[in-house]
Design a protein around this motif. Structure first.
Motif, PDB file in Angstrom:
ATOM      1  N   LEU A  29       0.855  -1.173   0.000  1.00  0.00           N
ATOM      2  CA  LEU A  29       0.000   0.000   0.000  1.00  0.00           C
ATOM      3  C   LEU A  29       0.899   1.232   0.000  1.00  0.00           C
ATOM      4  N   ASN A  30       0.924   1.965  -1.108  1.00  0.00           N
ATOM      5  CA  ASN A  30       1.703   3.189  -1.243  1.00  0.00           C
ATOM      6  C   ASN A  30       0.791   4.391  -1.000  1.00  0.00           C
ATOM      7  N   VAL A  31       1.302   5.398  -0.315  1.00  0.00           N
ATOM      8  CA  VAL A  31       0.504   6.578  -0.009  1.00  0.00           C
ATOM      9  C   VAL A  31       1.290   7.835  -0.355  1.00  0.00           C
ATOM     10  N   ILE A  32       0.643   8.717  -1.091  1.00  0.00           N
ATOM     11  CA  ILE A  32       1.140  10.082  -1.273  1.00  0.00           C
ATOM     12  C   ILE A  32       0.147  10.991  -0.573  1.00  0.00           C
ATOM     13  N   THR A  33       0.588  11.676   0.457  1.00  0.00           N
ATOM     14  CA  THR A  33      -0.278  12.558   1.214  1.00  0.00           C
ATOM     15  C   THR A  33       0.138  13.997   0.975  1.00  0.00           C
ATOM     16  N   GLY A  34      -0.825  14.888   1.087  1.00  0.00           N
ATOM     17  CA  GLY A  34      -0.486  16.280   0.857  1.00  0.00           C
ATOM     18  C   GLY A  34      -1.693  17.180   0.941  1.00  0.00           C
ATOM     19  N   ALA A  35      -1.412  18.467   0.918  1.00  0.00           N
ATOM     20  CA  ALA A  35      -2.468  19.460   0.988  1.00  0.00           C
ATOM     21  C   ALA A  35      -3.150  19.612  -0.361  1.00  0.00           C
TER      22      ALA A  35
END
Length: 656
Positions: A29-35
């Motif tokens: 499970l890859n996650v890119i988090t951001g505003a």
């Protein structure tokens, strides 16, 4: 199908700057988090564009103004592949693409140069997926809804963009358009394994056999009709034979059908010579014409024999010339290797083409030189066509001309005889009529003796019917329906296992995928509700996540499934952002989440992480506002965090 994302690549317009590479972990499970407005929602359009979409859906201005090329590196069973596509500028899309393939692909530092186009890449992806080249309906247009499946169609199961991931009306990527919706309905039995490439091949073969069977049945019916008509005209056949002198008056008076047939069977053993009137032979012109007929037959036979010999000799000469020409081409092409080997033997010599060293090329050069020596040896061993052959060829051509002239002379003499004798002309016409009658009679007897038509033709029709029945039995619709229903039941079972761990309102109620309407139907006490009839974005999100994971678990269990083994979800937590709060926060900040919403979002991440562990070979990428504080202790691979001025496109790209 093992097809996962290794990295996303962007090349800047400023060629002095290095490309941006966003790496992903395989099978996790890859996650890119951001505003907000950091480029998260551009990831799916970039991947889709590099995989051959018809138009570029990457957002304009910031990203497209800063990037010259977009690329994605994927891992497959054949190794890694870099698929890069040029930013289209003012166009909707461009066909310019770069394709690099290797065990491990090296990403070029400089701006790519195209080496292929989007159509070639699509064909490569179709082949990689092992898709059938046959359409679902042999009678439908190749480019319509019933056309062959393509890799592009399969991306409906890999992307859940922001406008789809919690949509009550649309369950699959691009299924909000009629064209994609109809094609998805068509291919669903194929991806579920209910219809296999072998089944498609049998369906096409059945259609071809059916067309041939219908054609031959029409011909057989025509034969039966002709047989009935000819049987009614038996006496006319016999009368015509008597008029032409093929039957005597005594033979032409039978009354029974069997006797008619016996008389006619005797006729087809005769020739037009048997029908000649006896006093014709007393005519000198007739005698001369008869002799000329015999002479013409002899000369024609001699001419055919000599002409056949001439054709064989000309073909032999042409074959020798072609072989010599092929050897010469090989020798000319390989001659360069000997010059390169001579260069390599000199000290400090370098390749005149690339300037590289010959250090690792000695073996290849030796192999090429050996091949050149073999070609030269073969050429020396090949003996030229001897002079006697040319002499013989000239003599054969002379014989052809001589026999041709003789034949022309005989026919000229025959024409002169016929012009002098009206009786001969009449006789020749009568003989031609007899020959035509005998030919028709021979074919007619085959049908007259077989009331059901030509026995051999009838056997062909029976064979076609037998083959068609066997194919229908092997490709029964009931068997395909059973396989389809079994696959859908397996998806429903996976959904039932996952829904209690999600924020669904009816986690224990049976849910099933309806492939006719491309939606989910939930069975509740005394009623069955479609997804759009169930309220709450949390419900819609839960069912989207559950059905996509259920489908991928099915695909991974199938041998040779064509569906790529990755899933990308964009903003699954959006359903928990209250609109009024989202509007109240300052632009670029993260909307606040209540504690119960944090727990619900955490359930989604936990379900996805568990799925990548239990479903070996599945890769998931989530693009979301949710930060580590939400999913911190869940087994997640954090790809990047785009906050505090950091985004998909680096600041220095925008500044330049």
């Amino acid at each position: 199908m093992h097809f996962q994302l290794k990295s996303l690549v962007l090349w800047p317009r400023n060629e002095k700057l290095a490309p941006l590479v966003v790496p992903f972990a395989q099978g996790k499970l890859n996650v890119i988090t951001g505003a907000s407005k950091t480029g998260k929602s551009a990831v799916i359009p970039i991947i889709d564009y590099c995989l051959g979409s018809e138009r570029c859906a990457v957002p304009v201005t910031t990203i497209r103004d800063a990037c010259s090329w977009f690329g994605v590196v994927v891992t497959t069973r054949e190794g890694e592949k870099l698929l890069a596509r040029r930013e289209p500028g003012t166009q909707q899309s461009t066909g310019d693409m770069l394709l690099l393939e290797d065990k491990t692909v090296e990403i070029p530092h400089s701006v790519p140069e195209k080496n292929t186009n989007v159509d070639a890449v699509k064909r490569m992806l179709d082949k990689l997926a092992g898709l059938s080249n046959l359409g679902f309906d042999p009678n439908a247009p190749a480019s319509g809804f019933k056309g062959r499946p393509s890799f592009r169609d399969l991306l409906a199961f890999t992307f859940q963009p922001q406008n789809i991931v919690a949509n009550p009306d649309v369950l699959f990527f691009k299924a909000d358009t009629m064209e994609h919706k109809e094609k998805l309905r068509t291919i669903f039995p194929y991806v579920l394994g209910a219809i296999t490439p072998d089944v498609l091949a049998r369906q096409w073969e059945m259609e071809q056999l059916l067309r041939e069977l219908r054609r031959k049945e029409r011909e057989l019916e025509a034969q039966k009709t002709a047989s009935a008509r000819w049987r009614a005209e038996l006496q006319n056949w016999v009368s015509e034979a008597r008029d032409l002198g093929l039957l005597s008056s005594e033979q032409a008076a039978p009354e029974r059908r069997e006797t008619y047939l016996a008389s006619l069977e005797e006729i087809i053993t005769k020739t037009s010579a048997d029908a000649q009137v006896s006093d014709i032979s007393l005519d000198a012109a007739a005698t001369e014409s008869s002799e000329l007929d015999k002479e013409e037959a002899v000369v024609s036979l001699q001419l055919a024999e000599v002409k056949g010999r001439l054709d064989n000799m000309v073909q032999l000469r042409s074959a020798v010339d072609d072989y010599n020409g092929a050897l010469k081409k090989q020798r000319d092409r390989l001659q360069l290797s000997r010059w390169l080997r001579d260069l390599s033997e000199k000290s400090e010599a370098s390749c005149p083409l690339c300037g590289g060293s010959f250090e690792h090329a000695d073996g290849e050069l030796d192999a090429l030189c050996d091949a050149l020596a073999n070609v030269e040896a073969t050429a020396r061993q090949l003996e030229p066509v001897p002079a006697a052959f040319d002499k013989e060829l000239v003599q054969v051509r002379q014989q052809v001309r001589r026999f041709t002239d003789s034949l022309k002379g005989v026919r000229a003499r025959k024409q002169a005889v016929e012009e002098r004798s009206k009786r001969i002309r009449d006789e020749r016409w009568r003989r031609a009529a007899v020959d035509r009658f005998l030919g028709r009679m021979e074919q007619a007897l085959k049908v007259l003796k077989a009331p059901e038509g030509d026995p051999a033709f009838f056997a062909e029709v029976a064979e076609l019917r037998s083959r068609l029945a066997a194919l229908r039995a092997a490709s029964s619709d009931s068997a395909a329906r059973e396989r389809r229903d079994a696959a859908l039941q397996r998806v429903s079972a996976t959904m039932a296992r996952l829904l209690p761990g999600l924020d669904a309102e009816f986690p224990n109620e049976p849910a099933e995928l309806n492939i006719d309407d491309l939606t989910i139907r939930v069975t509740r006490p005394n009623r069955r509700d479609f997804l759009w009839e169930i309220g709450s974005g949390a419900n819609w999100l839960s069912y989207h996540v559950a059905v996509m994971l259920g489908l991928h678990e099915l695909f991974l269990s199938q041998k040779g499934s064509p569906v790529p083994s990755f899933l990308v979800l964009d903003q699954p937590s959006q359903v928990y952002f209250p609109r009024k709060l989202a509007k109240a926060v300052k632009e670029g900040d993260d909307p606040p989440l209540a504690d119960e919403d944090v727990a619900a979002v955490r359930k989604v991440f936990a379900t996805l992480a568990t799925a990548t562990k239990s479903m070996t070979g599945l890769q998931i990428l989530v693009l979301d506002h949710a930060s580590k504080e939400v999913w911190g202790d869940i087994d997640v691979h954090l790809v990047d965090e785009w906050r505090d001025g950091k985004a998909l496109v680096p600041r220095e790209w925008l500044a330049s």
